[in-house]
Structure formats: C-alpha cells, structure tokens
Design an enzyme around this catalytic site. Structure first.
Site, mmCIF file in Angstrom:
data_model
loop_
_atom_site.group_PDB
_atom_site.id
_atom_site.type_symbol
_atom_site.label_atom_id
_atom_site.label_comp_id
_atom_site.label_asym_id
_atom_site.label_seq_id
_atom_site.Cartn_x
_atom_site.Cartn_y
_atom_site.Cartn_z
ATOM 1 N N HIS A 160 0.782 -1.245 0.075
ATOM 2 C CA HIS A 160 0.165 -0.003 -0.073
ATOM 3 C C HIS A 160 0.841 1.130 0.128
ATOM 4 C CE1 HIS A 160 0.599 1.324 4.349
ATOM 5 N NE2 HIS A 160 0.503 -0.141 4.340
ATOM 6 N N CYS A 193 2.382 -5.194 6.986
ATOM 7 C CA CYS A 193 2.056 -4.682 5.465
ATOM 8 C C CYS A 193 3.447 -4.347 4.792
ATOM 9 C CB CYS A 193 0.832 -3.858 5.566
ATOM 10 S SG CYS A 193 -0.659 -4.671 5.671
#
Length: 486
Positions: free
Chosen positions: A378, A397
C-alpha cells in the site's frame, strides 16, 4: 551404523548461534461429514531401489562428497560415502536429493509466518530412471533450484569458504569514526579488511584518501548502510562480522531458495523483506524497483506467494483490532479529539475505520492479494522513512515508495484505467476497485544474503532472527534423523 549425508549435513551448522524461539501454528483440523465415506485412491506401484553397477556406485559416492559441500548442506565435509554398501549409498543419494531440491525441513518445522512451502518431491522415480539410462551426473546437476539467485549464492559460498580457509579477515579495532584524512594503523587495517572482499582496494597506504572513501561506500552499499564513506559504529560492526557467520548466512538463504517452485512466473513482483525493496519483473528482467517499508521485529512481514488481483484507489483503513486496542484507543483516551482530527470513525462501538483521503494510513493505493496473514502492499502519507537505510517499521504490511508508478504499470493496457483515468479517480476521492485484466504473481521473500549481477555478495542484517531459527530447526531435525538411524 554410518549416518547418511542429510542426517549429518547440518550437525555443526551455526553452533555459535543461539536457537531463536519460534511459535509453530497448530495443525488445522478439517471436518469431514460423518456420512461421507473416504474415497478410495488407487496406489501407484512402488518403485524399487535401483541396482547400481560398480562404476555407478563409484561415481555416485564421488558426486555425493563433492555436492554436499557445493550445495551448502554442511559446514565441514561429511564422512566419505563408500561404493561398497550400495543400498545405503542409494538411500544416501535420495536423502541428498530431497535436501538439495526441496530443503531439509518437515512441514511441522515451518513457522506460520514462513508461508512458503516446497512442493512435494519424491526423488526415487527420477533417480531410478537416471540409473537405468546411466545419467546419474545429469540427474545430480538438475537437482538445485534453477535460478540465477541460487547460483550466485553457490558461487559466493565457494568464495567465502575460501576466505575462511585463508584465516578470514582481520577484526577492526574500535575507536573514533574513521573518515577522509585520517592516518595511522587503523587505516592500514581498514584497507586490508576491505581488500578481502573488494579487489579494487589498494592495500598500501596509511592515509584515508579519496579512493578509500569510495571503497568504504561500496562496502556500505553491500551491507545496506548509508554510503557516507565514513567508518562509524554500524559500518564497523558489519565489517567485523566473522567470515564463518557470512558462510552460514549464505547457507541459510540457499535453503530458502529451495522452498520456491521450480518455475517462477516470468512476470512477477518480489519484495525482499530484509532489505525492504520491491522489484517488478517483466519477462524475468527487472523493470522497476523501489524502496519499501516492511514489518518491524515483533510485527514481521510474512514470507508468502500470492497473486495481486486488484488495486483499491482511495482505500479506507479498517484498523486491525490489535492496533486499535494497543495504539489508537489509548491515544483517543489521552486526547479526546484524536479520532476526529485523523479521520477515524467508530463502527458498532468497537471497530475503527479511517476514511479514505490524505490522512489515511493506506494512502491512495492498496494492492490486494489473497493470503492468510491479512497483509498487502500500500501507499502511505508518511514518506520520511523511505529516506532511511533502516526501513523495518510497519505492522507487517508493505508500504511502497512509488505506489502510483506501480499502479500504472500493473494497469497498463487496460483502456478503462489509463494514467489519466487513475489520476482522475484519485482526485475525485471515491473508493473504487480496479481489477487487473492480467493478475500478477507476488512473492514476499526474506533474503539476508544475495549476489549482484557481477557476482558481488551483498549482506543484510537478520532482523527477525530467521537465519538462526532456520539453522536451529535443521540442527534439531538432523539430530532426530541421526537418532532414528542408529
């Protein structure tokens, strides 16, 4: 009874490294309906152990002795295989083949966040065919992972073993930072140390001159450090890692290569978790690279493989319960206006969601792929960390330095999602999902040692301690195998 190669191949590996504690995921119970009778699976006929000729037995014994070391399966040569006990020699060859082709761990040895698993491999049919056709050497040559990355480590292993056999490199004494203009014995020692790994370093001279500054910068790049050209604490520590530890580090990374499939997709995305770098491959050639931020120790980014199927533009952030409980609710309690100022809303009284926009922790792009760890690639509004050479700071992440460039590359050729359409969607602010017409494979991998295209070895820290954990697990399995073979 003499132990086979695989039972002793790691008996001394990383004896100086303390085993790291690792939590193993419990086996998942799959319910079976009571009324469903188990299916009858036809059993394939067992392949008998092949019978070796005298010449084949001699050849096989020689190959085993040489290949065990070449493939990084042992720190020291194992007991020599003998051609006389031919059935034992065949079993040793099969044991060796499993280790080289698919690694040395059992399913139960893998940590949950080691989400890669080598394919099931039975070496007997291929070996029996090789014996029948008298192609044992060719069978041996086809066992290792067929990747340039593995080949580079194999060559590096041979080189660093040679360095270790020649007494390694000198340990540098602690002291003030060394930089341009410095003189004296510490500069001489620095030259000698750098020259062991870098043939372009002159070993004569007592002055820290401009060429030595460049040599230090090259070393710092090899270790993933800020290339300042000055030898300070971090650089000194990297230079003082013993040669034997670098050998073991290479061996650990060779083992992880064996967990990959034999045919990697030529079009793929790879993330090196330890180095915090993302690379895009097109036709097996790197076409884009960018810095990333990966999981900090304690919030490790898992190793896994999956397929990116869509990109969410202007994604909201559904905050994981653990982050909400440990970090965000306490902030709101200390500062009652925190949620409102940062775009968080409370759902059902307990769940938190951060609305899409400039404040969103996911930025403007989220790259979705199915996995058991709820991680993804992301964007991020926090850009400062990308300038750092230590970028393990996320909750697991992977944050991307250039997410818009990656989005345009993955959506290239889709008439619905031209660069202008992507920019317009971002500017509008609505949350939309762009599905890839050609999903792309993604691999999150943990490389702490790797070779450059020129063959130069590069090393990174082992931030999660996974090199040591892997060595401990192999050591434990080798010990169990040795006990069972008595």
């Amino acid at each position: 009874m003499r132990r086979t190669t695989a039972t002793v191949m790691m008996a001394t590996w990383l004896a100086s490294v303390a085993p790291a504690a690792a939590q193993l995921a419990p086996p998942v119970a799959v319910p079976v309906p009571a009324q469903t009778a188990p299916a009858t699976v036809p059993m394939a006929p067992a392949v008998p152990l092949p019978t070796l000729t005298e010449a084949q037995a001699t050849q096989l014994a020689a190959l085993l002795g040489k290949d065990t070391m070449a493939q990084g399966l042992a720190l020291t040569p194992p007991p020599a295989a003998t051609a006389e006990a031919r059935d034992a020699l065949v079993r040793e060859a099969l044991d060796h083949a499993r280790a080289v082709h698919a690694g040395r761990l059992d399913e139960s040895d893998f940590q949950r966040d080691w989400g890669l698993r080598p394919p099931v491999y039975d070496p007997l049919p291929g070996f029996a065919d090789a014996v029948k056709r008298d192609r044992i050497a060719a069978w041996f040559a086809a066992l290792p992972p067929p990747y340039a990355g593995y080949d580079g480590l194999k060559q590096g292993l041979d080189r660093y073993r040679g360095i270790a056999a020649s007494a390694g490199w000198p340990m540098l004494a602690a002291g003030p930072d060394l930089g341009f203009g410095a003189t004296g014995a510490r500069v001489v020692a620095l030259r000698e140390r750098l020259a062991v790994e870098d043939k372009d370093v002159a070993t004569t001279g007592t002055t820290f001159d401009a060429p030595l500054v460049e040599a230090v910068r090259r070393a710092q790049r090899r270790y993933g450090l800020n290339p300042t050209g000055t030898v300070s604490t971090q650089t000194l520590a990297a230079l003082n890692v013993p040669t034997a530890a670098r050998v073991r580090q290479i061996m650990a990374n060779m083992e992880r290569w064996r967990w990959l499939p034999q045919d990697l997709p030529k079009d793929r995305i790879q993330v090196n978790i330890a180095a915090a770098v993302l690379t895009v491959f097109d036709g097996d050639a790197p076409v884009m690279s960018m810095r990333a931020v990966t999981g900090r120790p304690g919030d490790e980014t898992p190793m896994l493989s999956s397929t990116i199927h869509s990109i969410v533009i202007n994604p909201p952030w559904n905050v994981p319960t653990s982050i909400a409980t440990k970090e965000l609710w306490p902030k709101q309690k200390r500062d009652p206006g925190y949620f409102k100022r940062n775009g968080f809303r409370v759902i059902d009284g307990t769940r938190l969601q951060q609305v899409a926009g400039d404040q969103s922790a996911l930025g403007r792009f989220k790259f979705d792929f199915d996995n058991a760890f709820s991680v993804y690639l992301h964007d991020t509004p926090s850009r400062a960390k990308f300038a750092s050479f230590s970028r393990l700071a996320s909750h697991g992440c992977v944050r991307l330095e250039k997410p818009a460039d990656l989005a345009q590359l993955l959506l290239k050729g889709d008439p619905t999602w031209t660069p202008e359409a992507i920019d317009a969607a971002v500017a509008k602010g609505d949350t939309v999902r762009a599905r890839l017409t050609k999903p792309v494979s993604v691999y999150l991998l943990y490389w702490t040692a790797f070779a450059s295209g020129s063959g130069q070895m590069n090393f990174r820290d082992d931030p999660y301690g996974w090199d040591g954990t892997l060595a401990a697990k192999i050591e434990a399995r080798s010990a169990r195998q040795a006990l069972a073979s008595r």
